[in-house]
Design a protein around this motif. Sequence first.
Motif, PDB file in Angstrom:
ATOM      1  N   ALA A 561     -29.322  -3.138   2.572  1.00 28.34           N
ATOM      2  CA  ALA A 561     -29.488  -4.157   1.536  1.00 28.34           C
ATOM      3  C   ALA A 561     -29.452  -3.532   0.142  1.00 28.34           C
ATOM      4  O   ALA A 561     -28.794  -4.035  -0.778  1.00 28.34           O
ATOM      5  N   PHE A 562     -30.156  -2.441   0.004  1.00 33.59           N
ATOM      6  CA  PHE A 562     -30.189  -1.719  -1.267  1.00 33.59           C
ATOM      7  C   PHE A 562     -28.770  -1.314  -1.661  1.00 33.59           C
ATOM      8  O   PHE A 562     -28.340  -1.478  -2.815  1.00 33.59           O
ATOM      9  N   GLY A 563     -28.031  -0.821  -0.703  1.00 33.18           N
ATOM     10  CA  GLY A 563     -26.660  -0.394  -0.956  1.00 33.18           C
ATOM     11  C   GLY A 563     -25.784  -1.549  -1.402  1.00 33.18           C
ATOM     12  O   GLY A 563     -25.004  -1.423  -2.360  1.00 33.18           O
ATOM     13  N   HIS A 564     -25.911  -2.670  -0.724  1.00 38.05           N
ATOM     14  CA  HIS A 564     -25.105  -3.829  -1.123  1.00 38.05           C
ATOM     15  C   HIS A 564     -25.462  -4.296  -2.534  1.00 38.05           C
ATOM     16  O   HIS A 564     -24.600  -4.716  -3.296  1.00 38.05           O
ATOM     17  N   MET A 565     -26.748  -4.209  -2.865  1.00 35.65           N
ATOM     18  CA  MET A 565     -27.147  -4.577  -4.228  1.00 35.65           C
ATOM     19  C   MET A 565     -26.514  -3.621  -5.243  1.00 35.65           C
ATOM     20  O   MET A 565     -25.988  -4.052  -6.279  1.00 35.65           O
ATOM     21  N   VAL A 566     -26.552  -2.340  -4.931  1.00 37.91           N
ATOM     22  CA  VAL A 566     -25.970  -1.345  -5.841  1.00 37.91           C
ATOM     23  C   VAL A 566     -24.468  -1.568  -5.993  1.00 37.91           C
ATOM     24  O   VAL A 566     -23.924  -1.521  -7.106  1.00 37.91           O
ATOM     25  N   LEU A 567     -23.804  -1.853  -4.876  1.00 37.37           N
ATOM     26  CA  LEU A 567     -22.358  -2.076  -4.963  1.00 37.37           C
ATOM     27  C   LEU A 567     -22.030  -3.349  -5.738  1.00 37.37           C
ATOM     28  O   LEU A 567     -21.040  -3.409  -6.471  1.00 37.37           O
ATOM     29  N   ALA A 568     -22.873  -4.364  -5.578  1.00 36.29           N
ATOM     30  CA  ALA A 568     -22.665  -5.595  -6.352  1.00 36.29           C
ATOM     31  C   ALA A 568     -22.806  -5.283  -7.837  1.00 36.29           C
ATOM     32  O   ALA A 568     -22.040  -5.789  -8.679  1.00 36.29           O
ATOM     33  N   TRP A 569     -23.763  -4.448  -8.160  1.00 35.34           N
ATOM     34  CA  TRP A 569     -23.938  -4.009  -9.556  1.00 35.34           C
ATOM     35  C   TRP A 569     -22.679  -3.285 -10.055  1.00 35.34           C
ATOM     36  O   TRP A 569     -22.176  -3.569 -11.146  1.00 35.34           O
ATOM     37  N   MET A 570     -22.196  -2.352  -9.234  1.00 40.61           N
ATOM     38  CA  MET A 570     -20.970  -1.641  -9.613  1.00 40.61           C
ATOM     39  C   MET A 570     -19.845  -2.632  -9.909  1.00 40.61           C
ATOM     40  O   MET A 570     -19.156  -2.540 -10.920  1.00 40.61           O
ATOM     41  N   TRP A 571     -19.660  -3.601  -9.006  1.00 40.15           N
ATOM     42  CA  TRP A 571     -18.548  -4.537  -9.179  1.00 40.15           C
ATOM     43  C   TRP A 571     -18.755  -5.437 -10.406  1.00 40.15           C
ATOM     44  O   TRP A 571     -17.804  -5.776 -11.106  1.00 40.15           O
ATOM     45  N   LEU A 572     -20.007  -5.792 -10.641  1.00 38.84           N
ATOM     46  CA  LEU A 572     -20.255  -6.623 -11.822  1.00 38.84           C
ATOM     47  C   LEU A 572     -19.961  -5.833 -13.092  1.00 38.84           C
ATOM     48  O   LEU A 572     -19.348  -6.344 -14.042  1.00 38.84           O
ATOM     49  N   ASP A 573     -20.358  -4.573 -13.069  1.00 39.06           N
ATOM     50  CA  ASP A 573     -20.122  -3.734 -14.240  1.00 39.06           C
ATOM     51  C   ASP A 573     -18.622  -3.486 -14.433  1.00 39.06           C
ATOM     52  O   ASP A 573     -18.117  -3.524 -15.562  1.00 39.06           O
ATOM     53  N   VAL A 574     -17.933  -3.254 -13.344  1.00 36.44           N
ATOM     54  CA  VAL A 574     -16.479  -3.073 -13.427  1.00 36.44           C
ATOM     55  C   VAL A 574     -15.817  -4.355 -13.937  1.00 36.44           C
ATOM     56  O   VAL A 574     -14.950  -4.316 -14.819  1.00 36.44           O
ATOM     57  N   ALA A 575     -16.241  -5.486 -13.389  1.00 38.93           N
ATOM     58  CA  ALA A 575     -15.639  -6.759 -13.807  1.00 38.93           C
ATOM     59  C   ALA A 575     -15.881  -7.001 -15.287  1.00 38.93           C
ATOM     60  O   ALA A 575     -14.986  -7.452 -16.018  1.00 38.93           O
ATOM     61  N   HIS A 576     -17.096  -6.681 -15.730  1.00 37.54           N
ATOM     62  CA  HIS A 576     -17.386  -6.845 -17.150  1.00 37.54           C
ATOM     63  C   HIS A 576     -16.485  -5.945 -17.980  1.00 37.54           C
ATOM     64  O   HIS A 576     -15.967  -6.343 -19.036  1.00 37.54           O
ATOM     65  N   SER A 577     -16.295  -4.765 -17.507  1.00 39.61           N
ATOM     66  CA  SER A 577     -15.450  -3.815 -18.223  1.00 39.61           C
ATOM     67  C   SER A 577     -14.014  -4.313 -18.312  1.00 39.61           C
ATOM     68  O   SER A 577     -13.340  -4.161 -19.331  1.00 39.61           O
ATOM     69  N   VAL A 578     -13.543  -4.919 -17.215  1.00 39.33           N
ATOM     70  CA  VAL A 578     -12.185  -5.486 -17.216  1.00 39.33           C
ATOM     71  C   VAL A 578     -12.063  -6.563 -18.286  1.00 39.33           C
ATOM     72  O   VAL A 578     -11.116  -6.577 -19.086  1.00 39.33           O
ATOM     73  N   LEU A 579     -13.054  -7.452 -18.315  1.00 43.01           N
ATOM     74  CA  LEU A 579     -12.977  -8.581 -19.235  1.00 43.01           C
ATOM     75  C   LEU A 579     -13.233  -8.165 -20.682  1.00 43.01           C
ATOM     76  O   LEU A 579     -12.811  -8.843 -21.618  1.00 43.01           O
ATOM     77  N   ALA A 580     -13.926  -7.047 -20.854  1.00 45.85           N
ATOM     78  CA  ALA A 580     -14.353  -6.652 -22.195  1.00 45.85           C
ATOM     79  C   ALA A 580     -13.249  -5.996 -23.006  1.00 45.85           C
ATOM     80  O   ALA A 580     -13.356  -5.867 -24.205  1.00 45.85           O
ATOM     81  N   ARG A 581     -12.209  -5.530 -22.338  1.00 50.44           N
ATOM     82  CA  ARG A 581     -11.128  -4.881 -23.123  1.00 50.44           C
ATOM     83  C   ARG A 581      -9.815  -5.605 -22.840  1.00 50.44           C
ATOM     84  O   ARG A 581      -9.559  -6.058 -21.752  1.00 50.44           O
ATOM     85  N   ASP A 582      -8.960  -5.697 -23.842  1.00 49.89           N
ATOM     86  CA  ASP A 582      -7.600  -6.140 -23.565  1.00 49.89           C
ATOM     87  C   ASP A 582      -6.960  -4.952 -22.905  1.00 49.89           C
ATOM     88  O   ASP A 582      -6.762  -3.920 -23.515  1.00 49.89           O
TER      89      ASP A 582
END
Lengths: 630, 630
Positions: A561-582
């Motif tokens: 469960a902890f791992g899935h939470m961490v990976l969800a965090w990674m993906w959210l951070d990556v997704a934010h990074s995608v949207l944050a830059r052209d």
Amino acid sequence: MTTSLRSTLDFLLYDWLQAESLTARERFTDHSRETFDAVLDTCERIAREKYAPFNRTVDVQEPHFDGEKVILPQCTYDARQAFADSGMLSAAQDYELGGMQLPYVVESAAGSFFGCASISIGSNLLTTGNANAILVHGTPMQQQVFAANEFNGRWAGTMCLSEPQAGSSLSDIATRAVPDVESAAAADGMVPWDQDALGPRYRLRGNKMWISSGDHELTENIVHLVLAKIPGPDGKLVPGVKGISLFIVPKKLVDIKGNLTGERNDVALAGLNHKLGWRGTTNTLLNFGEGKYPVRAEQGGGLDGHGAGAIGYLVGKPGEGLKCMFHMMNEARISIGMAATMLGLAGYYASLDYAKTRLQGRPIGEAGKDASAPQVRLIEHADVKRMLLAQKSYGEGALALNLYCARLVDEGRTGNAEAAAQARLLLEVLTPIAKSWPSEFCLEANSLAIQIHGGYGYTRDFPVEQYWRDNRLNMIHEGTHGIQAADLLGRKVVMQGGAGLKLLASTIGATIALARQRPELSAYADQLAQALHDVTAATQAAWSTGNANEALANAVPYMQAFGHMVLAWMWLDVAHSVLARDASLSIAANAGRLSAARYFFRYELPKIGAWLGVVATRDATCAAMAEDAF
Amino acid sequence: MTTSLRSTLDFLLYDWLQAESLTARERFTDHSRETFDAVLDTCERIAREKYAPFNRTVDVQEPHFDGEKVILPQCTYDARQAFADSGMLSAAQDYELGGMQLPYVVESAAGSFFGCASISIGSNLLTTGNANAILVHGTPMQQQVFAANEFNGRWAGTMCLSEPQAGSSLSDIATRAVPDVESAAAADGMVPWDQDALGPRYRLRGNKMWISSGDHELTENIVHLVLAKIPGPDGKLVPGVKGISLFIVPKKLVDIKGNLTGERNDVALAGLNHKLGWRGTTNTLLNFGEGKYPVRAEQGGGLDGHGAGAIGYLVGKPGEGLKCMFHMMNEARISIGMAATMLGLAGYYASLDYAKTRLQGRPIGEAGKDASAPQVRLIEHADVKRMLLAQKSYGEGALALNLYCARLVDEGRTGNAEAAAQARLLLEVLTPIAKSWPSEFCLEANSLAIQIHGGYGYTRDFPVEQYWRDNRLNMIHEGTHGIQAADLLGRKVVMQGGAGLKLLASTIGATIALARQRPELSAYADQLAQALHDVTAATQAAWSTGNANEALANAVPYMQAFGHMVLAWMWLDVAHSVLARDASLSIAANAGRLSAARYFFRYELPKIGAWLGVVATRDATCAAMAEDAF
């Protein structure tokens, strides 16, 4: 394959982790995006030319022992040579050691090409780890003689921890190390044991199991780092980890200039392990001091048919062996996580290629009713897309996590005092996840890669079955899943009054806060906030009775469960990074990352409820099971 | 190992499924608990003596082709002979066919010993299935010549469905069958094609892939059942499944008395597939009519370098080939589920034995602080118990499901009209689960068995890695996971206005009602009722737009959730059965079953929420993914 990997690495390294900003730090001041890219280019090329074409070769031509030497296929020599020539063995080291002072995160990214091309050819990780441990804990002479000759590629290194009766339970090792008082007494030309320039000289006897690259002819010499116990005054071994010391035991004896003396040390290959996978790397049982290769004093006669023992030089202080070894554990565990990740991605790329070309079946519904129409490609089926997207979310997510951890290593070494301390603490908490999560879920990815290939995936004519076999090791070595889970829930989240968990929560919280500002991500941000809350609550509930047996009975589901939470965090951070830059990236690749993030939040993160349920209730169903009821 | 399996089988067969009550039926009137036990005893003994000791042998000594014959190790001949001598090939058949009129559920239970001992030696399933199909659809002469000689062990049988370009998509097979008009015209002594006593005679040309036991010397002859298309008047193949017909194509030609004529039919081994596992069974690519073994008319000259074709006799009507094949599909799929189950249990027994003897580590907490105390056995660790209990709940639960389905086969054949119709309907719905669930979760069980062994489990010195490799096939053959899921959600739960799903719901409801009366089970009964409600609601939600593409986009997660619900039902029913009788079983075994049930409800059933979520929302994340975004 390497095109996809390279573009993913470029995004994660430069756009997401902003690795270029490291060049502003003193240690990396000579570096630039260009020098980083040059390293990536070199590794990509060597992996493509010297590793990838031979992955099946090393699986089929398993190492064997002809009675004298371990025989490996020629491609293993060529790959090792190309790797050593590239300078990657010492890429992260100081200039004065011949290194290039490369950030660890760039070294990790560059190394990923080898993992993707052939995990089992490359066994250089242990050599670097071994040399690093000597750098930190060895004397200047030990560094100069042993570490330097590992970094320059002349010699290879091993880590000798486990024994046949002591795997996970290292405190039970039985290898003995006694001061080599007899050699000098026998007047055979050796200086007294405590005056040897290479370090206090001991004689070791015992058996070491699961030693990767424990014997081979790839290099002129092999430097074994060996855990052993020095008997107390009563001649007995000290129980527990406190009795463990660390020794350098070279396969062939050397002088202080690093020249071979011509004498072989008493380290004998007792057997090669025949494994399910990862067959390109020898894995051995080694006997120390059994008298097969007597060293000088043996003419004085060994005891009970044995030699006097293999010669070993103490590293660090007696009784601090495990501490010395653990110094390199974080990096080793990240490396295992990276190995699992790259196998996962290798399977993803292979099955993606296959799905794009293999014709099978027709669309669901009206569109597929015309049986005389040609078949469509596999990738046009929703269920195949599901299996591909799962692999992508596992593999690229795990890669993000491993690179994030590698970046923390750099921060811990070169950040300002406060940032460095925080990075080290965060890394402590994340390490069990960086190791365990890819080991479990990128293995699952490999199974999906087989599934996409159908019957062909079950044959040895396609690479995916080998990835799956190779990857099965990663939940076992460098600390099993169970060990990682006990480390996470038993130590990492509770140490320093839970400071590590709090730091992780605030770090995740920062991502959540950023993501909430973007309408595309706000629902995921809320979902992650809830997951973080649930994991934190389960942590407290697990420990609420203060009984370690109750708390840890479901440590593995907790880690999942902890791992899935961490990976969800990674993906959210990556997704934010995608949207944050052209993006300088193509739109398709960005859409892919956002879809993988969406997949993770929709299909994966909801799984944590089932895992946390048993943790939070301290469910005793398993722990209370009577042995005769099985 | 076999002790545990036997006691589990005894409980499931007699206490739970009350198999003895079948002896009241006319077909089984000669049988008794004693005759059932005698069959179990015999199979247990043969499996122990002729199968188990050779499981690794057949993995290592993979079949190979010497240019003329397929070479198999001697143990495969011995095992096949012992099996044929036991009469099990025709155990369920009528007395007049040499059978023993054994209930299918008893045959399945007895067969489980072979699966546990060595899944890959035993390939007799296809022979029985082949002969059964001929019994139902063949002429009396075909039954007498072909089926009878398969049941008596003289010949073996195969199922030739897939082709290199047509695996899951059977409608795309390209093997052609044309009436053999030329042979008689060439005046070579053959009767006209439509007057052959063995059936309408055709000439077949094409390639068949993944044919298990496609060539070997274990038996005097091999009876291939082949799907092929008869070209229309325009010479073209009819698209879709409607064009498919079924043919008997013997490897060696035979006369109407079942004697070999001395001529070899034009069926040639084109290659052996080299597999990840299940290596004891040959798996082949066969060429039909390539001219390697010309049959008579070929002197007239084949076309374009080929022979005139392999001789095949039509079974049933033209165009109904797939229907004939599907007749045996339910049993074949249950058999695959049973194979997966027995591999799961084999791993469970092996890791249980290991955990009971291997010393490693110390207890958590105070009890483990004394490092000088001896190490404890693996089974004393909670996490190891968790991995054992998971395996038990997967393996024994799957065994219960497969036997339950086998019992439905008996009911469908010998029950009164209404009960028989209901049993057949219920079996239709359950078949995709009986096949897919063990394939997925007993594979996971095998991974846990490896994990318990630690590094040793990753070596070929222990059996568990082979179980894991062997088991990976089961999600692929006899219809992949994706095919099973599409069958379940696309057909089985919606056919006849959802009658199958309603019947399943009421059957599960009966168990729930019984379990609610027992305080120990009432919470689980409620939990299962909720799961049933959730699955039903998700089914409706998936189909609420009437769009098959939306409904089926997440068919596999649906099947996983459905499967977990079914298994929870099995465990609740088993648990109720345990509590409902004062057991003739030992208390420990009963406690074990209750714990496995509890494990399933606490650790497993909660997982369905995540799977159903994407089904109920018709989540399009995967289906909508653009190809260039991967």
